[in-house]
Write a protein that holds these residues in place. Structure first.
Motif, PDB file in Angstrom:
ATOM      1  N   ALA A 279      13.336   7.005 -87.114  1.00 52.46           N
ATOM      2  CA  ALA A 279      12.358   5.926 -86.940  1.00 52.46           C
ATOM      3  C   ALA A 279      12.986   4.579 -86.605  1.00 52.46           C
ATOM      4  CB  ALA A 279      11.507   5.806 -88.194  1.00 52.46           C
ATOM      5  N   ALA A 280      14.140   4.266 -87.116  1.00 55.50           N
ATOM      6  CA  ALA A 280      14.757   2.957 -86.872  1.00 55.50           C
ATOM      7  C   ALA A 280      15.425   2.872 -85.503  1.00 55.50           C
ATOM      8  CB  ALA A 280      15.782   2.645 -87.964  1.00 55.50           C
ATOM      9  N   LEU A 281      15.698   4.003 -84.886  1.00 54.65           N
ATOM     10  CA  LEU A 281      16.417   4.032 -83.615  1.00 54.65           C
ATOM     11  C   LEU A 281      15.597   3.348 -82.522  1.00 54.65           C
ATOM     12  CD1 LEU A 281      19.115   5.080 -82.497  1.00 54.65           C
ATOM     13  CD2 LEU A 281      17.922   7.174 -81.839  1.00 54.65           C
ATOM     14  N   ASP A 282      16.168   2.290 -81.914  1.00 52.19           N
ATOM     15  CA  ASP A 282      15.497   1.522 -80.865  1.00 52.19           C
ATOM     16  C   ASP A 282      15.985   1.895 -79.471  1.00 52.19           C
ATOM     17  OD1 ASP A 282      14.062  -0.014 -82.705  1.00 52.19           O
ATOM     18  OD2 ASP A 282      15.614  -1.560 -82.785  1.00 52.19           O
ATOM     19  N   SER A 283      17.310   2.165 -79.362  1.00 52.50           N
ATOM     20  CA  SER A 283      17.848   2.412 -78.027  1.00 52.50           C
ATOM     21  C   SER A 283      18.968   3.450 -78.063  1.00 52.50           C
ATOM     22  CB  SER A 283      18.367   1.110 -77.406  1.00 52.50           C
ATOM     23  OG  SER A 283      19.481   0.629 -78.119  1.00 52.50           O
ATOM     24  N   VAL A 284      18.988   4.244 -76.996  1.00 44.80           N
ATOM     25  CA  VAL A 284      20.022   5.260 -76.808  1.00 44.80           C
ATOM     26  C   VAL A 284      20.582   5.084 -75.405  1.00 44.80           C
ATOM     27  CG1 VAL A 284      20.509   7.739 -76.670  1.00 44.80           C
ATOM     28  CG2 VAL A 284      18.867   6.888 -78.359  1.00 44.80           C
ATOM     29  N   LEU A 285      21.898   4.980 -75.325  1.00 42.10           N
ATOM     30  CA  LEU A 285      22.587   4.889 -74.045  1.00 42.10           C
ATOM     31  C   LEU A 285      23.521   6.091 -73.958  1.00 42.10           C
ATOM     32  CD1 LEU A 285      23.480   3.461 -71.441  1.00 42.10           C
ATOM     33  CD2 LEU A 285      25.023   2.065 -72.838  1.00 42.10           C
ATOM     34  N   ILE A 286      23.320   6.898 -72.924  1.00 45.70           N
ATOM     35  CA  ILE A 286      24.146   8.093 -72.720  1.00 45.70           C
ATOM     36  C   ILE A 286      24.923   7.877 -71.429  1.00 45.70           C
ATOM     37  CG2 ILE A 286      24.139  10.595 -72.415  1.00 45.70           C
ATOM     38  CD1 ILE A 286      21.417  10.610 -73.926  1.00 45.70           C
ATOM     39  N   ILE A 287      26.249   7.821 -71.560  1.00 52.95           N
ATOM     40  CA  ILE A 287      27.122   7.481 -70.440  1.00 52.95           C
ATOM     41  C   ILE A 287      27.969   8.685 -70.047  1.00 52.95           C
ATOM     42  CG2 ILE A 287      28.971   5.940 -69.648  1.00 52.95           C
ATOM     43  CD1 ILE A 287      28.052   3.987 -71.869  1.00 52.95           C
ATOM     44  N   ASP A 288      27.934   9.045 -68.777  1.00 50.85           N
ATOM     45  CA  ASP A 288      28.773  10.127 -68.230  1.00 50.85           C
ATOM     46  C   ASP A 288      28.752  11.371 -69.110  1.00 50.85           C
ATOM     47  OD1 ASP A 288      29.550   8.600 -66.029  1.00 50.85           O
ATOM     48  OD2 ASP A 288      31.220   7.704 -67.122  1.00 50.85           O
ATOM     49  N   THR A 289      27.594  11.711 -69.600  1.00 48.20           N
ATOM     50  CA  THR A 289      27.438  12.862 -70.486  1.00 48.20           C
ATOM     51  C   THR A 289      26.328  13.748 -69.951  1.00 48.20           C
ATOM     52  OG1 THR A 289      28.084  11.486 -72.371  1.00 48.20           O
ATOM     53  CG2 THR A 289      26.975  13.567 -72.872  1.00 48.20           C
TER      54      THR A 289
END
Length: 176
Positions: free
Chosen positions: A143-153
């Motif tokens: 619930a607290a997670l605001d942003s996810v950045l997935i790089i070269d994956t």
């Protein structure tokens, strides 16, 4: 004022439970910092460290207050931010001990198992750079997670669609 023996025993029991909780939290955090110190790149920032200053060198970090010099920072401060890279890093069990973590940047040359991440109930920002991810399902109910950045994956498009469906408000960015 008179106190009964029962009142005294209750006060001692509550104090012991509180100290046990503080000690267990500090021990878990200390275990995680020892582990972070042992991997290829493991950096952390306590809540008392200025965010704009980046990651402080633990060896030169100033102790503050009266308790910290005696017991160490893990008894009085929580780790808020971690940057961890290790070529062989596969699971995040050690990082999951940092229950007050708000920002995690993780990198690996292997497939990452994200199943331990839901233990991080305060995590707001997650950056992943890895050979692969086993599944994004553990992120669905954070619930607290605001942003996810997935790089070269590499990410399975179905996994990404399921995460977007489960958490439409979540900011997700995938870069090739």
């Amino acid at each position: 004022m008179k106190f009964s023996l029962a009142t005294l025993l209750a006060a001692v029991a509550v104090s012991a439970a509180w100290f046990s909780h503080i000690h267990n939290s500090a021990a878990n955090q200390r275990d995680a910092t020892v582990w972070l110190d042992s991997i290829h790149t493991g950096l952390w920032r306590y809540d008392s460290d200025p965010q704009h200053a980046g990651f402080a060198d633990p060896a030169t970090r100033d102790s503050r207050g009266t308790v910290e010099p005696l017991f160490g920072p893990d008894y009085v401060h929580d780790i808020e931010e971690v940057l961890a890279y290790d070529p062989a890093l596969g699971n995040l069990n050690q990082i999951a001990k940092l229950r007050k973590l708000t920002t995690l940047n993780i990198g690996s040359d292997t497939q990452l198992d994200l199943s331990a991440l839901p233990k991080l109930s305060h995590l707001k920002q997650l950056t992943i750079h890895a050979q692969g991810i086993n599944t994004l399902e553990p992120l669905h109910h954070m619930a607290a997670l605001d942003s996810v950045l997935i790089i070269d994956t590499p990410v399975d498009p179905n996994e990404l669609a399921a995460l977007k469906n489960a958490r439409p408000e979540l900011q997700i960015q995938v870069t090739p």
